[in-house]
Design an enzyme around this catalytic site. Sequence first.
Site, PDB file in Angstrom:
ATOM      1  N   GLU B 113      38.764  37.875  48.689  1.00 45.44           N
ATOM      2  CA  GLU B 113      38.927  36.514  48.171  1.00 45.44           C
ATOM      3  C   GLU B 113      38.594  35.474  49.249  1.00 45.44           C
ATOM      4  OE1 GLU B 113      41.127  35.731  44.857  1.00 45.44           O
ATOM      5  OE2 GLU B 113      42.787  37.061  45.377  1.00 45.44           O
ATOM      6  N   GLU B 133      43.339  45.248  43.044  1.00 40.00           N
ATOM      7  CA  GLU B 133      44.573  44.715  42.453  1.00 40.00           C
ATOM      8  C   GLU B 133      44.958  45.411  41.147  1.00 40.00           C
ATOM      9  OE1 GLU B 133      42.255  42.963  43.914  1.00 40.00           O
ATOM     10  OE2 GLU B 133      43.077  41.230  44.980  1.00 40.00           O
TER      11      GLU B 133
END
Lengths: 223, 246
Positions: B113, B133
């Site tokens: 990210e 995730e």
Amino acid sequence: MMEVPSTKKISWEVSDGIGFLSFIDAPENRMDTLFFQELQMLTTDTIPKSKIAAIIISGNGRHFSSGANLDDLFHEIKNEKSGSDILLSNMHSFQYLCDLNIPVIVAIKGVCLGSALELAMHCHFRLCAEDVILGLPEAGFGLIPGLGGIPKLQQFAGKAKALELILKGNTFNAVDALKWNIVDAVYPKKTLMDAAIQLAKRSMNNYRKYRKKDYLIINNTLD
Amino acid sequence: MENKHKILLKQEGDIGLLQINNPPQNYLERPDFVELDELKKFVGTGIKSLIISGSGRHFSAGANLDSIKEQIKDANVFREKMEKGNHLLNYLDDLEIPVIAAISGVCFGAGLEIALACDIRICEENTLFAFPEINHDLFPGLGGTRRLAKLTDKSTALELVLNGDMINAKKALELRIVDEVVKKKQTLNYSMDLAKKMTNNRSLDVINAVMQSISNSEKMDIEEVIKRDTQLFSTLALKSLGNKRT
């Protein structure tokens, strides 16, 4: 053939439905105030009145163009109420070409720098000779490409490469330009103009009917 | 300058270096991995580019799940941290100097990210990328899906986020997730060299103007971008004329 007012920087000739827009101020083919005035006249009056199905843009002599005349530009910006107005009006000529519904082909050889590359990036097909020297050197003069060069380069080469090339301001060759999607095809200098004319003929009656790369395959039969 | 977040901020000439300093995996202990005010102060010293890298072999293996599990017990506080983390990445995204991610080893989850919020991503040939995730019934919570979709396309982003698979450097280059792949142990050197070549002899004015224009063309229609480009150009031209006179 229609009457065309005499010009010093750009010539316009129509032959077989192809409009040939040529820079005639060799060797540098500088884009000065007069150049942009003539380009404006062409794009607002001459070209709309011409019966053409394709346009080929090229430079006379060894080079395409070494770009804008900075002294002229600075002089105009200083004397205008709003300096960006003069740029916007120059920009409209580029956009006119970009928005045309007929193929606009640029044939680049030799040097093509700054505003000249910005103009080239507004054309639909960008062909170049093996010997080209391309670049956006504006940052080296404390400036940025102001005629649509940044969004165009970003569109073709992506954000990271655009950022790198504009900030570095260095020149690059045909192989890199092809790899980075800045030009569409590379030809030997001697066959460049022929390739442009063939492409014009191949795309003039069916423009945007096929994918861009289909027009660039020489032996492709297109209807 | 080290802090509780295990982030090093240092300066080399005009280049700012933000190093994730929690080796070997460089886990991120919290979503707001560096204090925004501290980062703003650092950028405010006049650095002309920012390079983000990991200490040692890896860029970052992402969030430290144990530490996150601990923090999430207080849901309100954790939500605040997530918001701060998002602000932080938006700040990096909007910075008007080039931000380069120098990626090596693994670049997973929150690490990816961070990398996606940079302008340029350089990685080594053995780098691995993933959004894992989903394996913990989570998703990238700092804008990673959106940034990935913008960079590649919606289907690619969905695939990577939903199946959580790893991809290698070659695939990442193909998908335009990274901009350049370099040899092993070369990513920081390459990034430093690139930053130098881009910003040496360039004023912050010019750098900011180019960054503004690039960011405008991601947000506005072309007419507005062009109008602003001509204004940016005129401002720089007038400034340059002023400098010549004196």
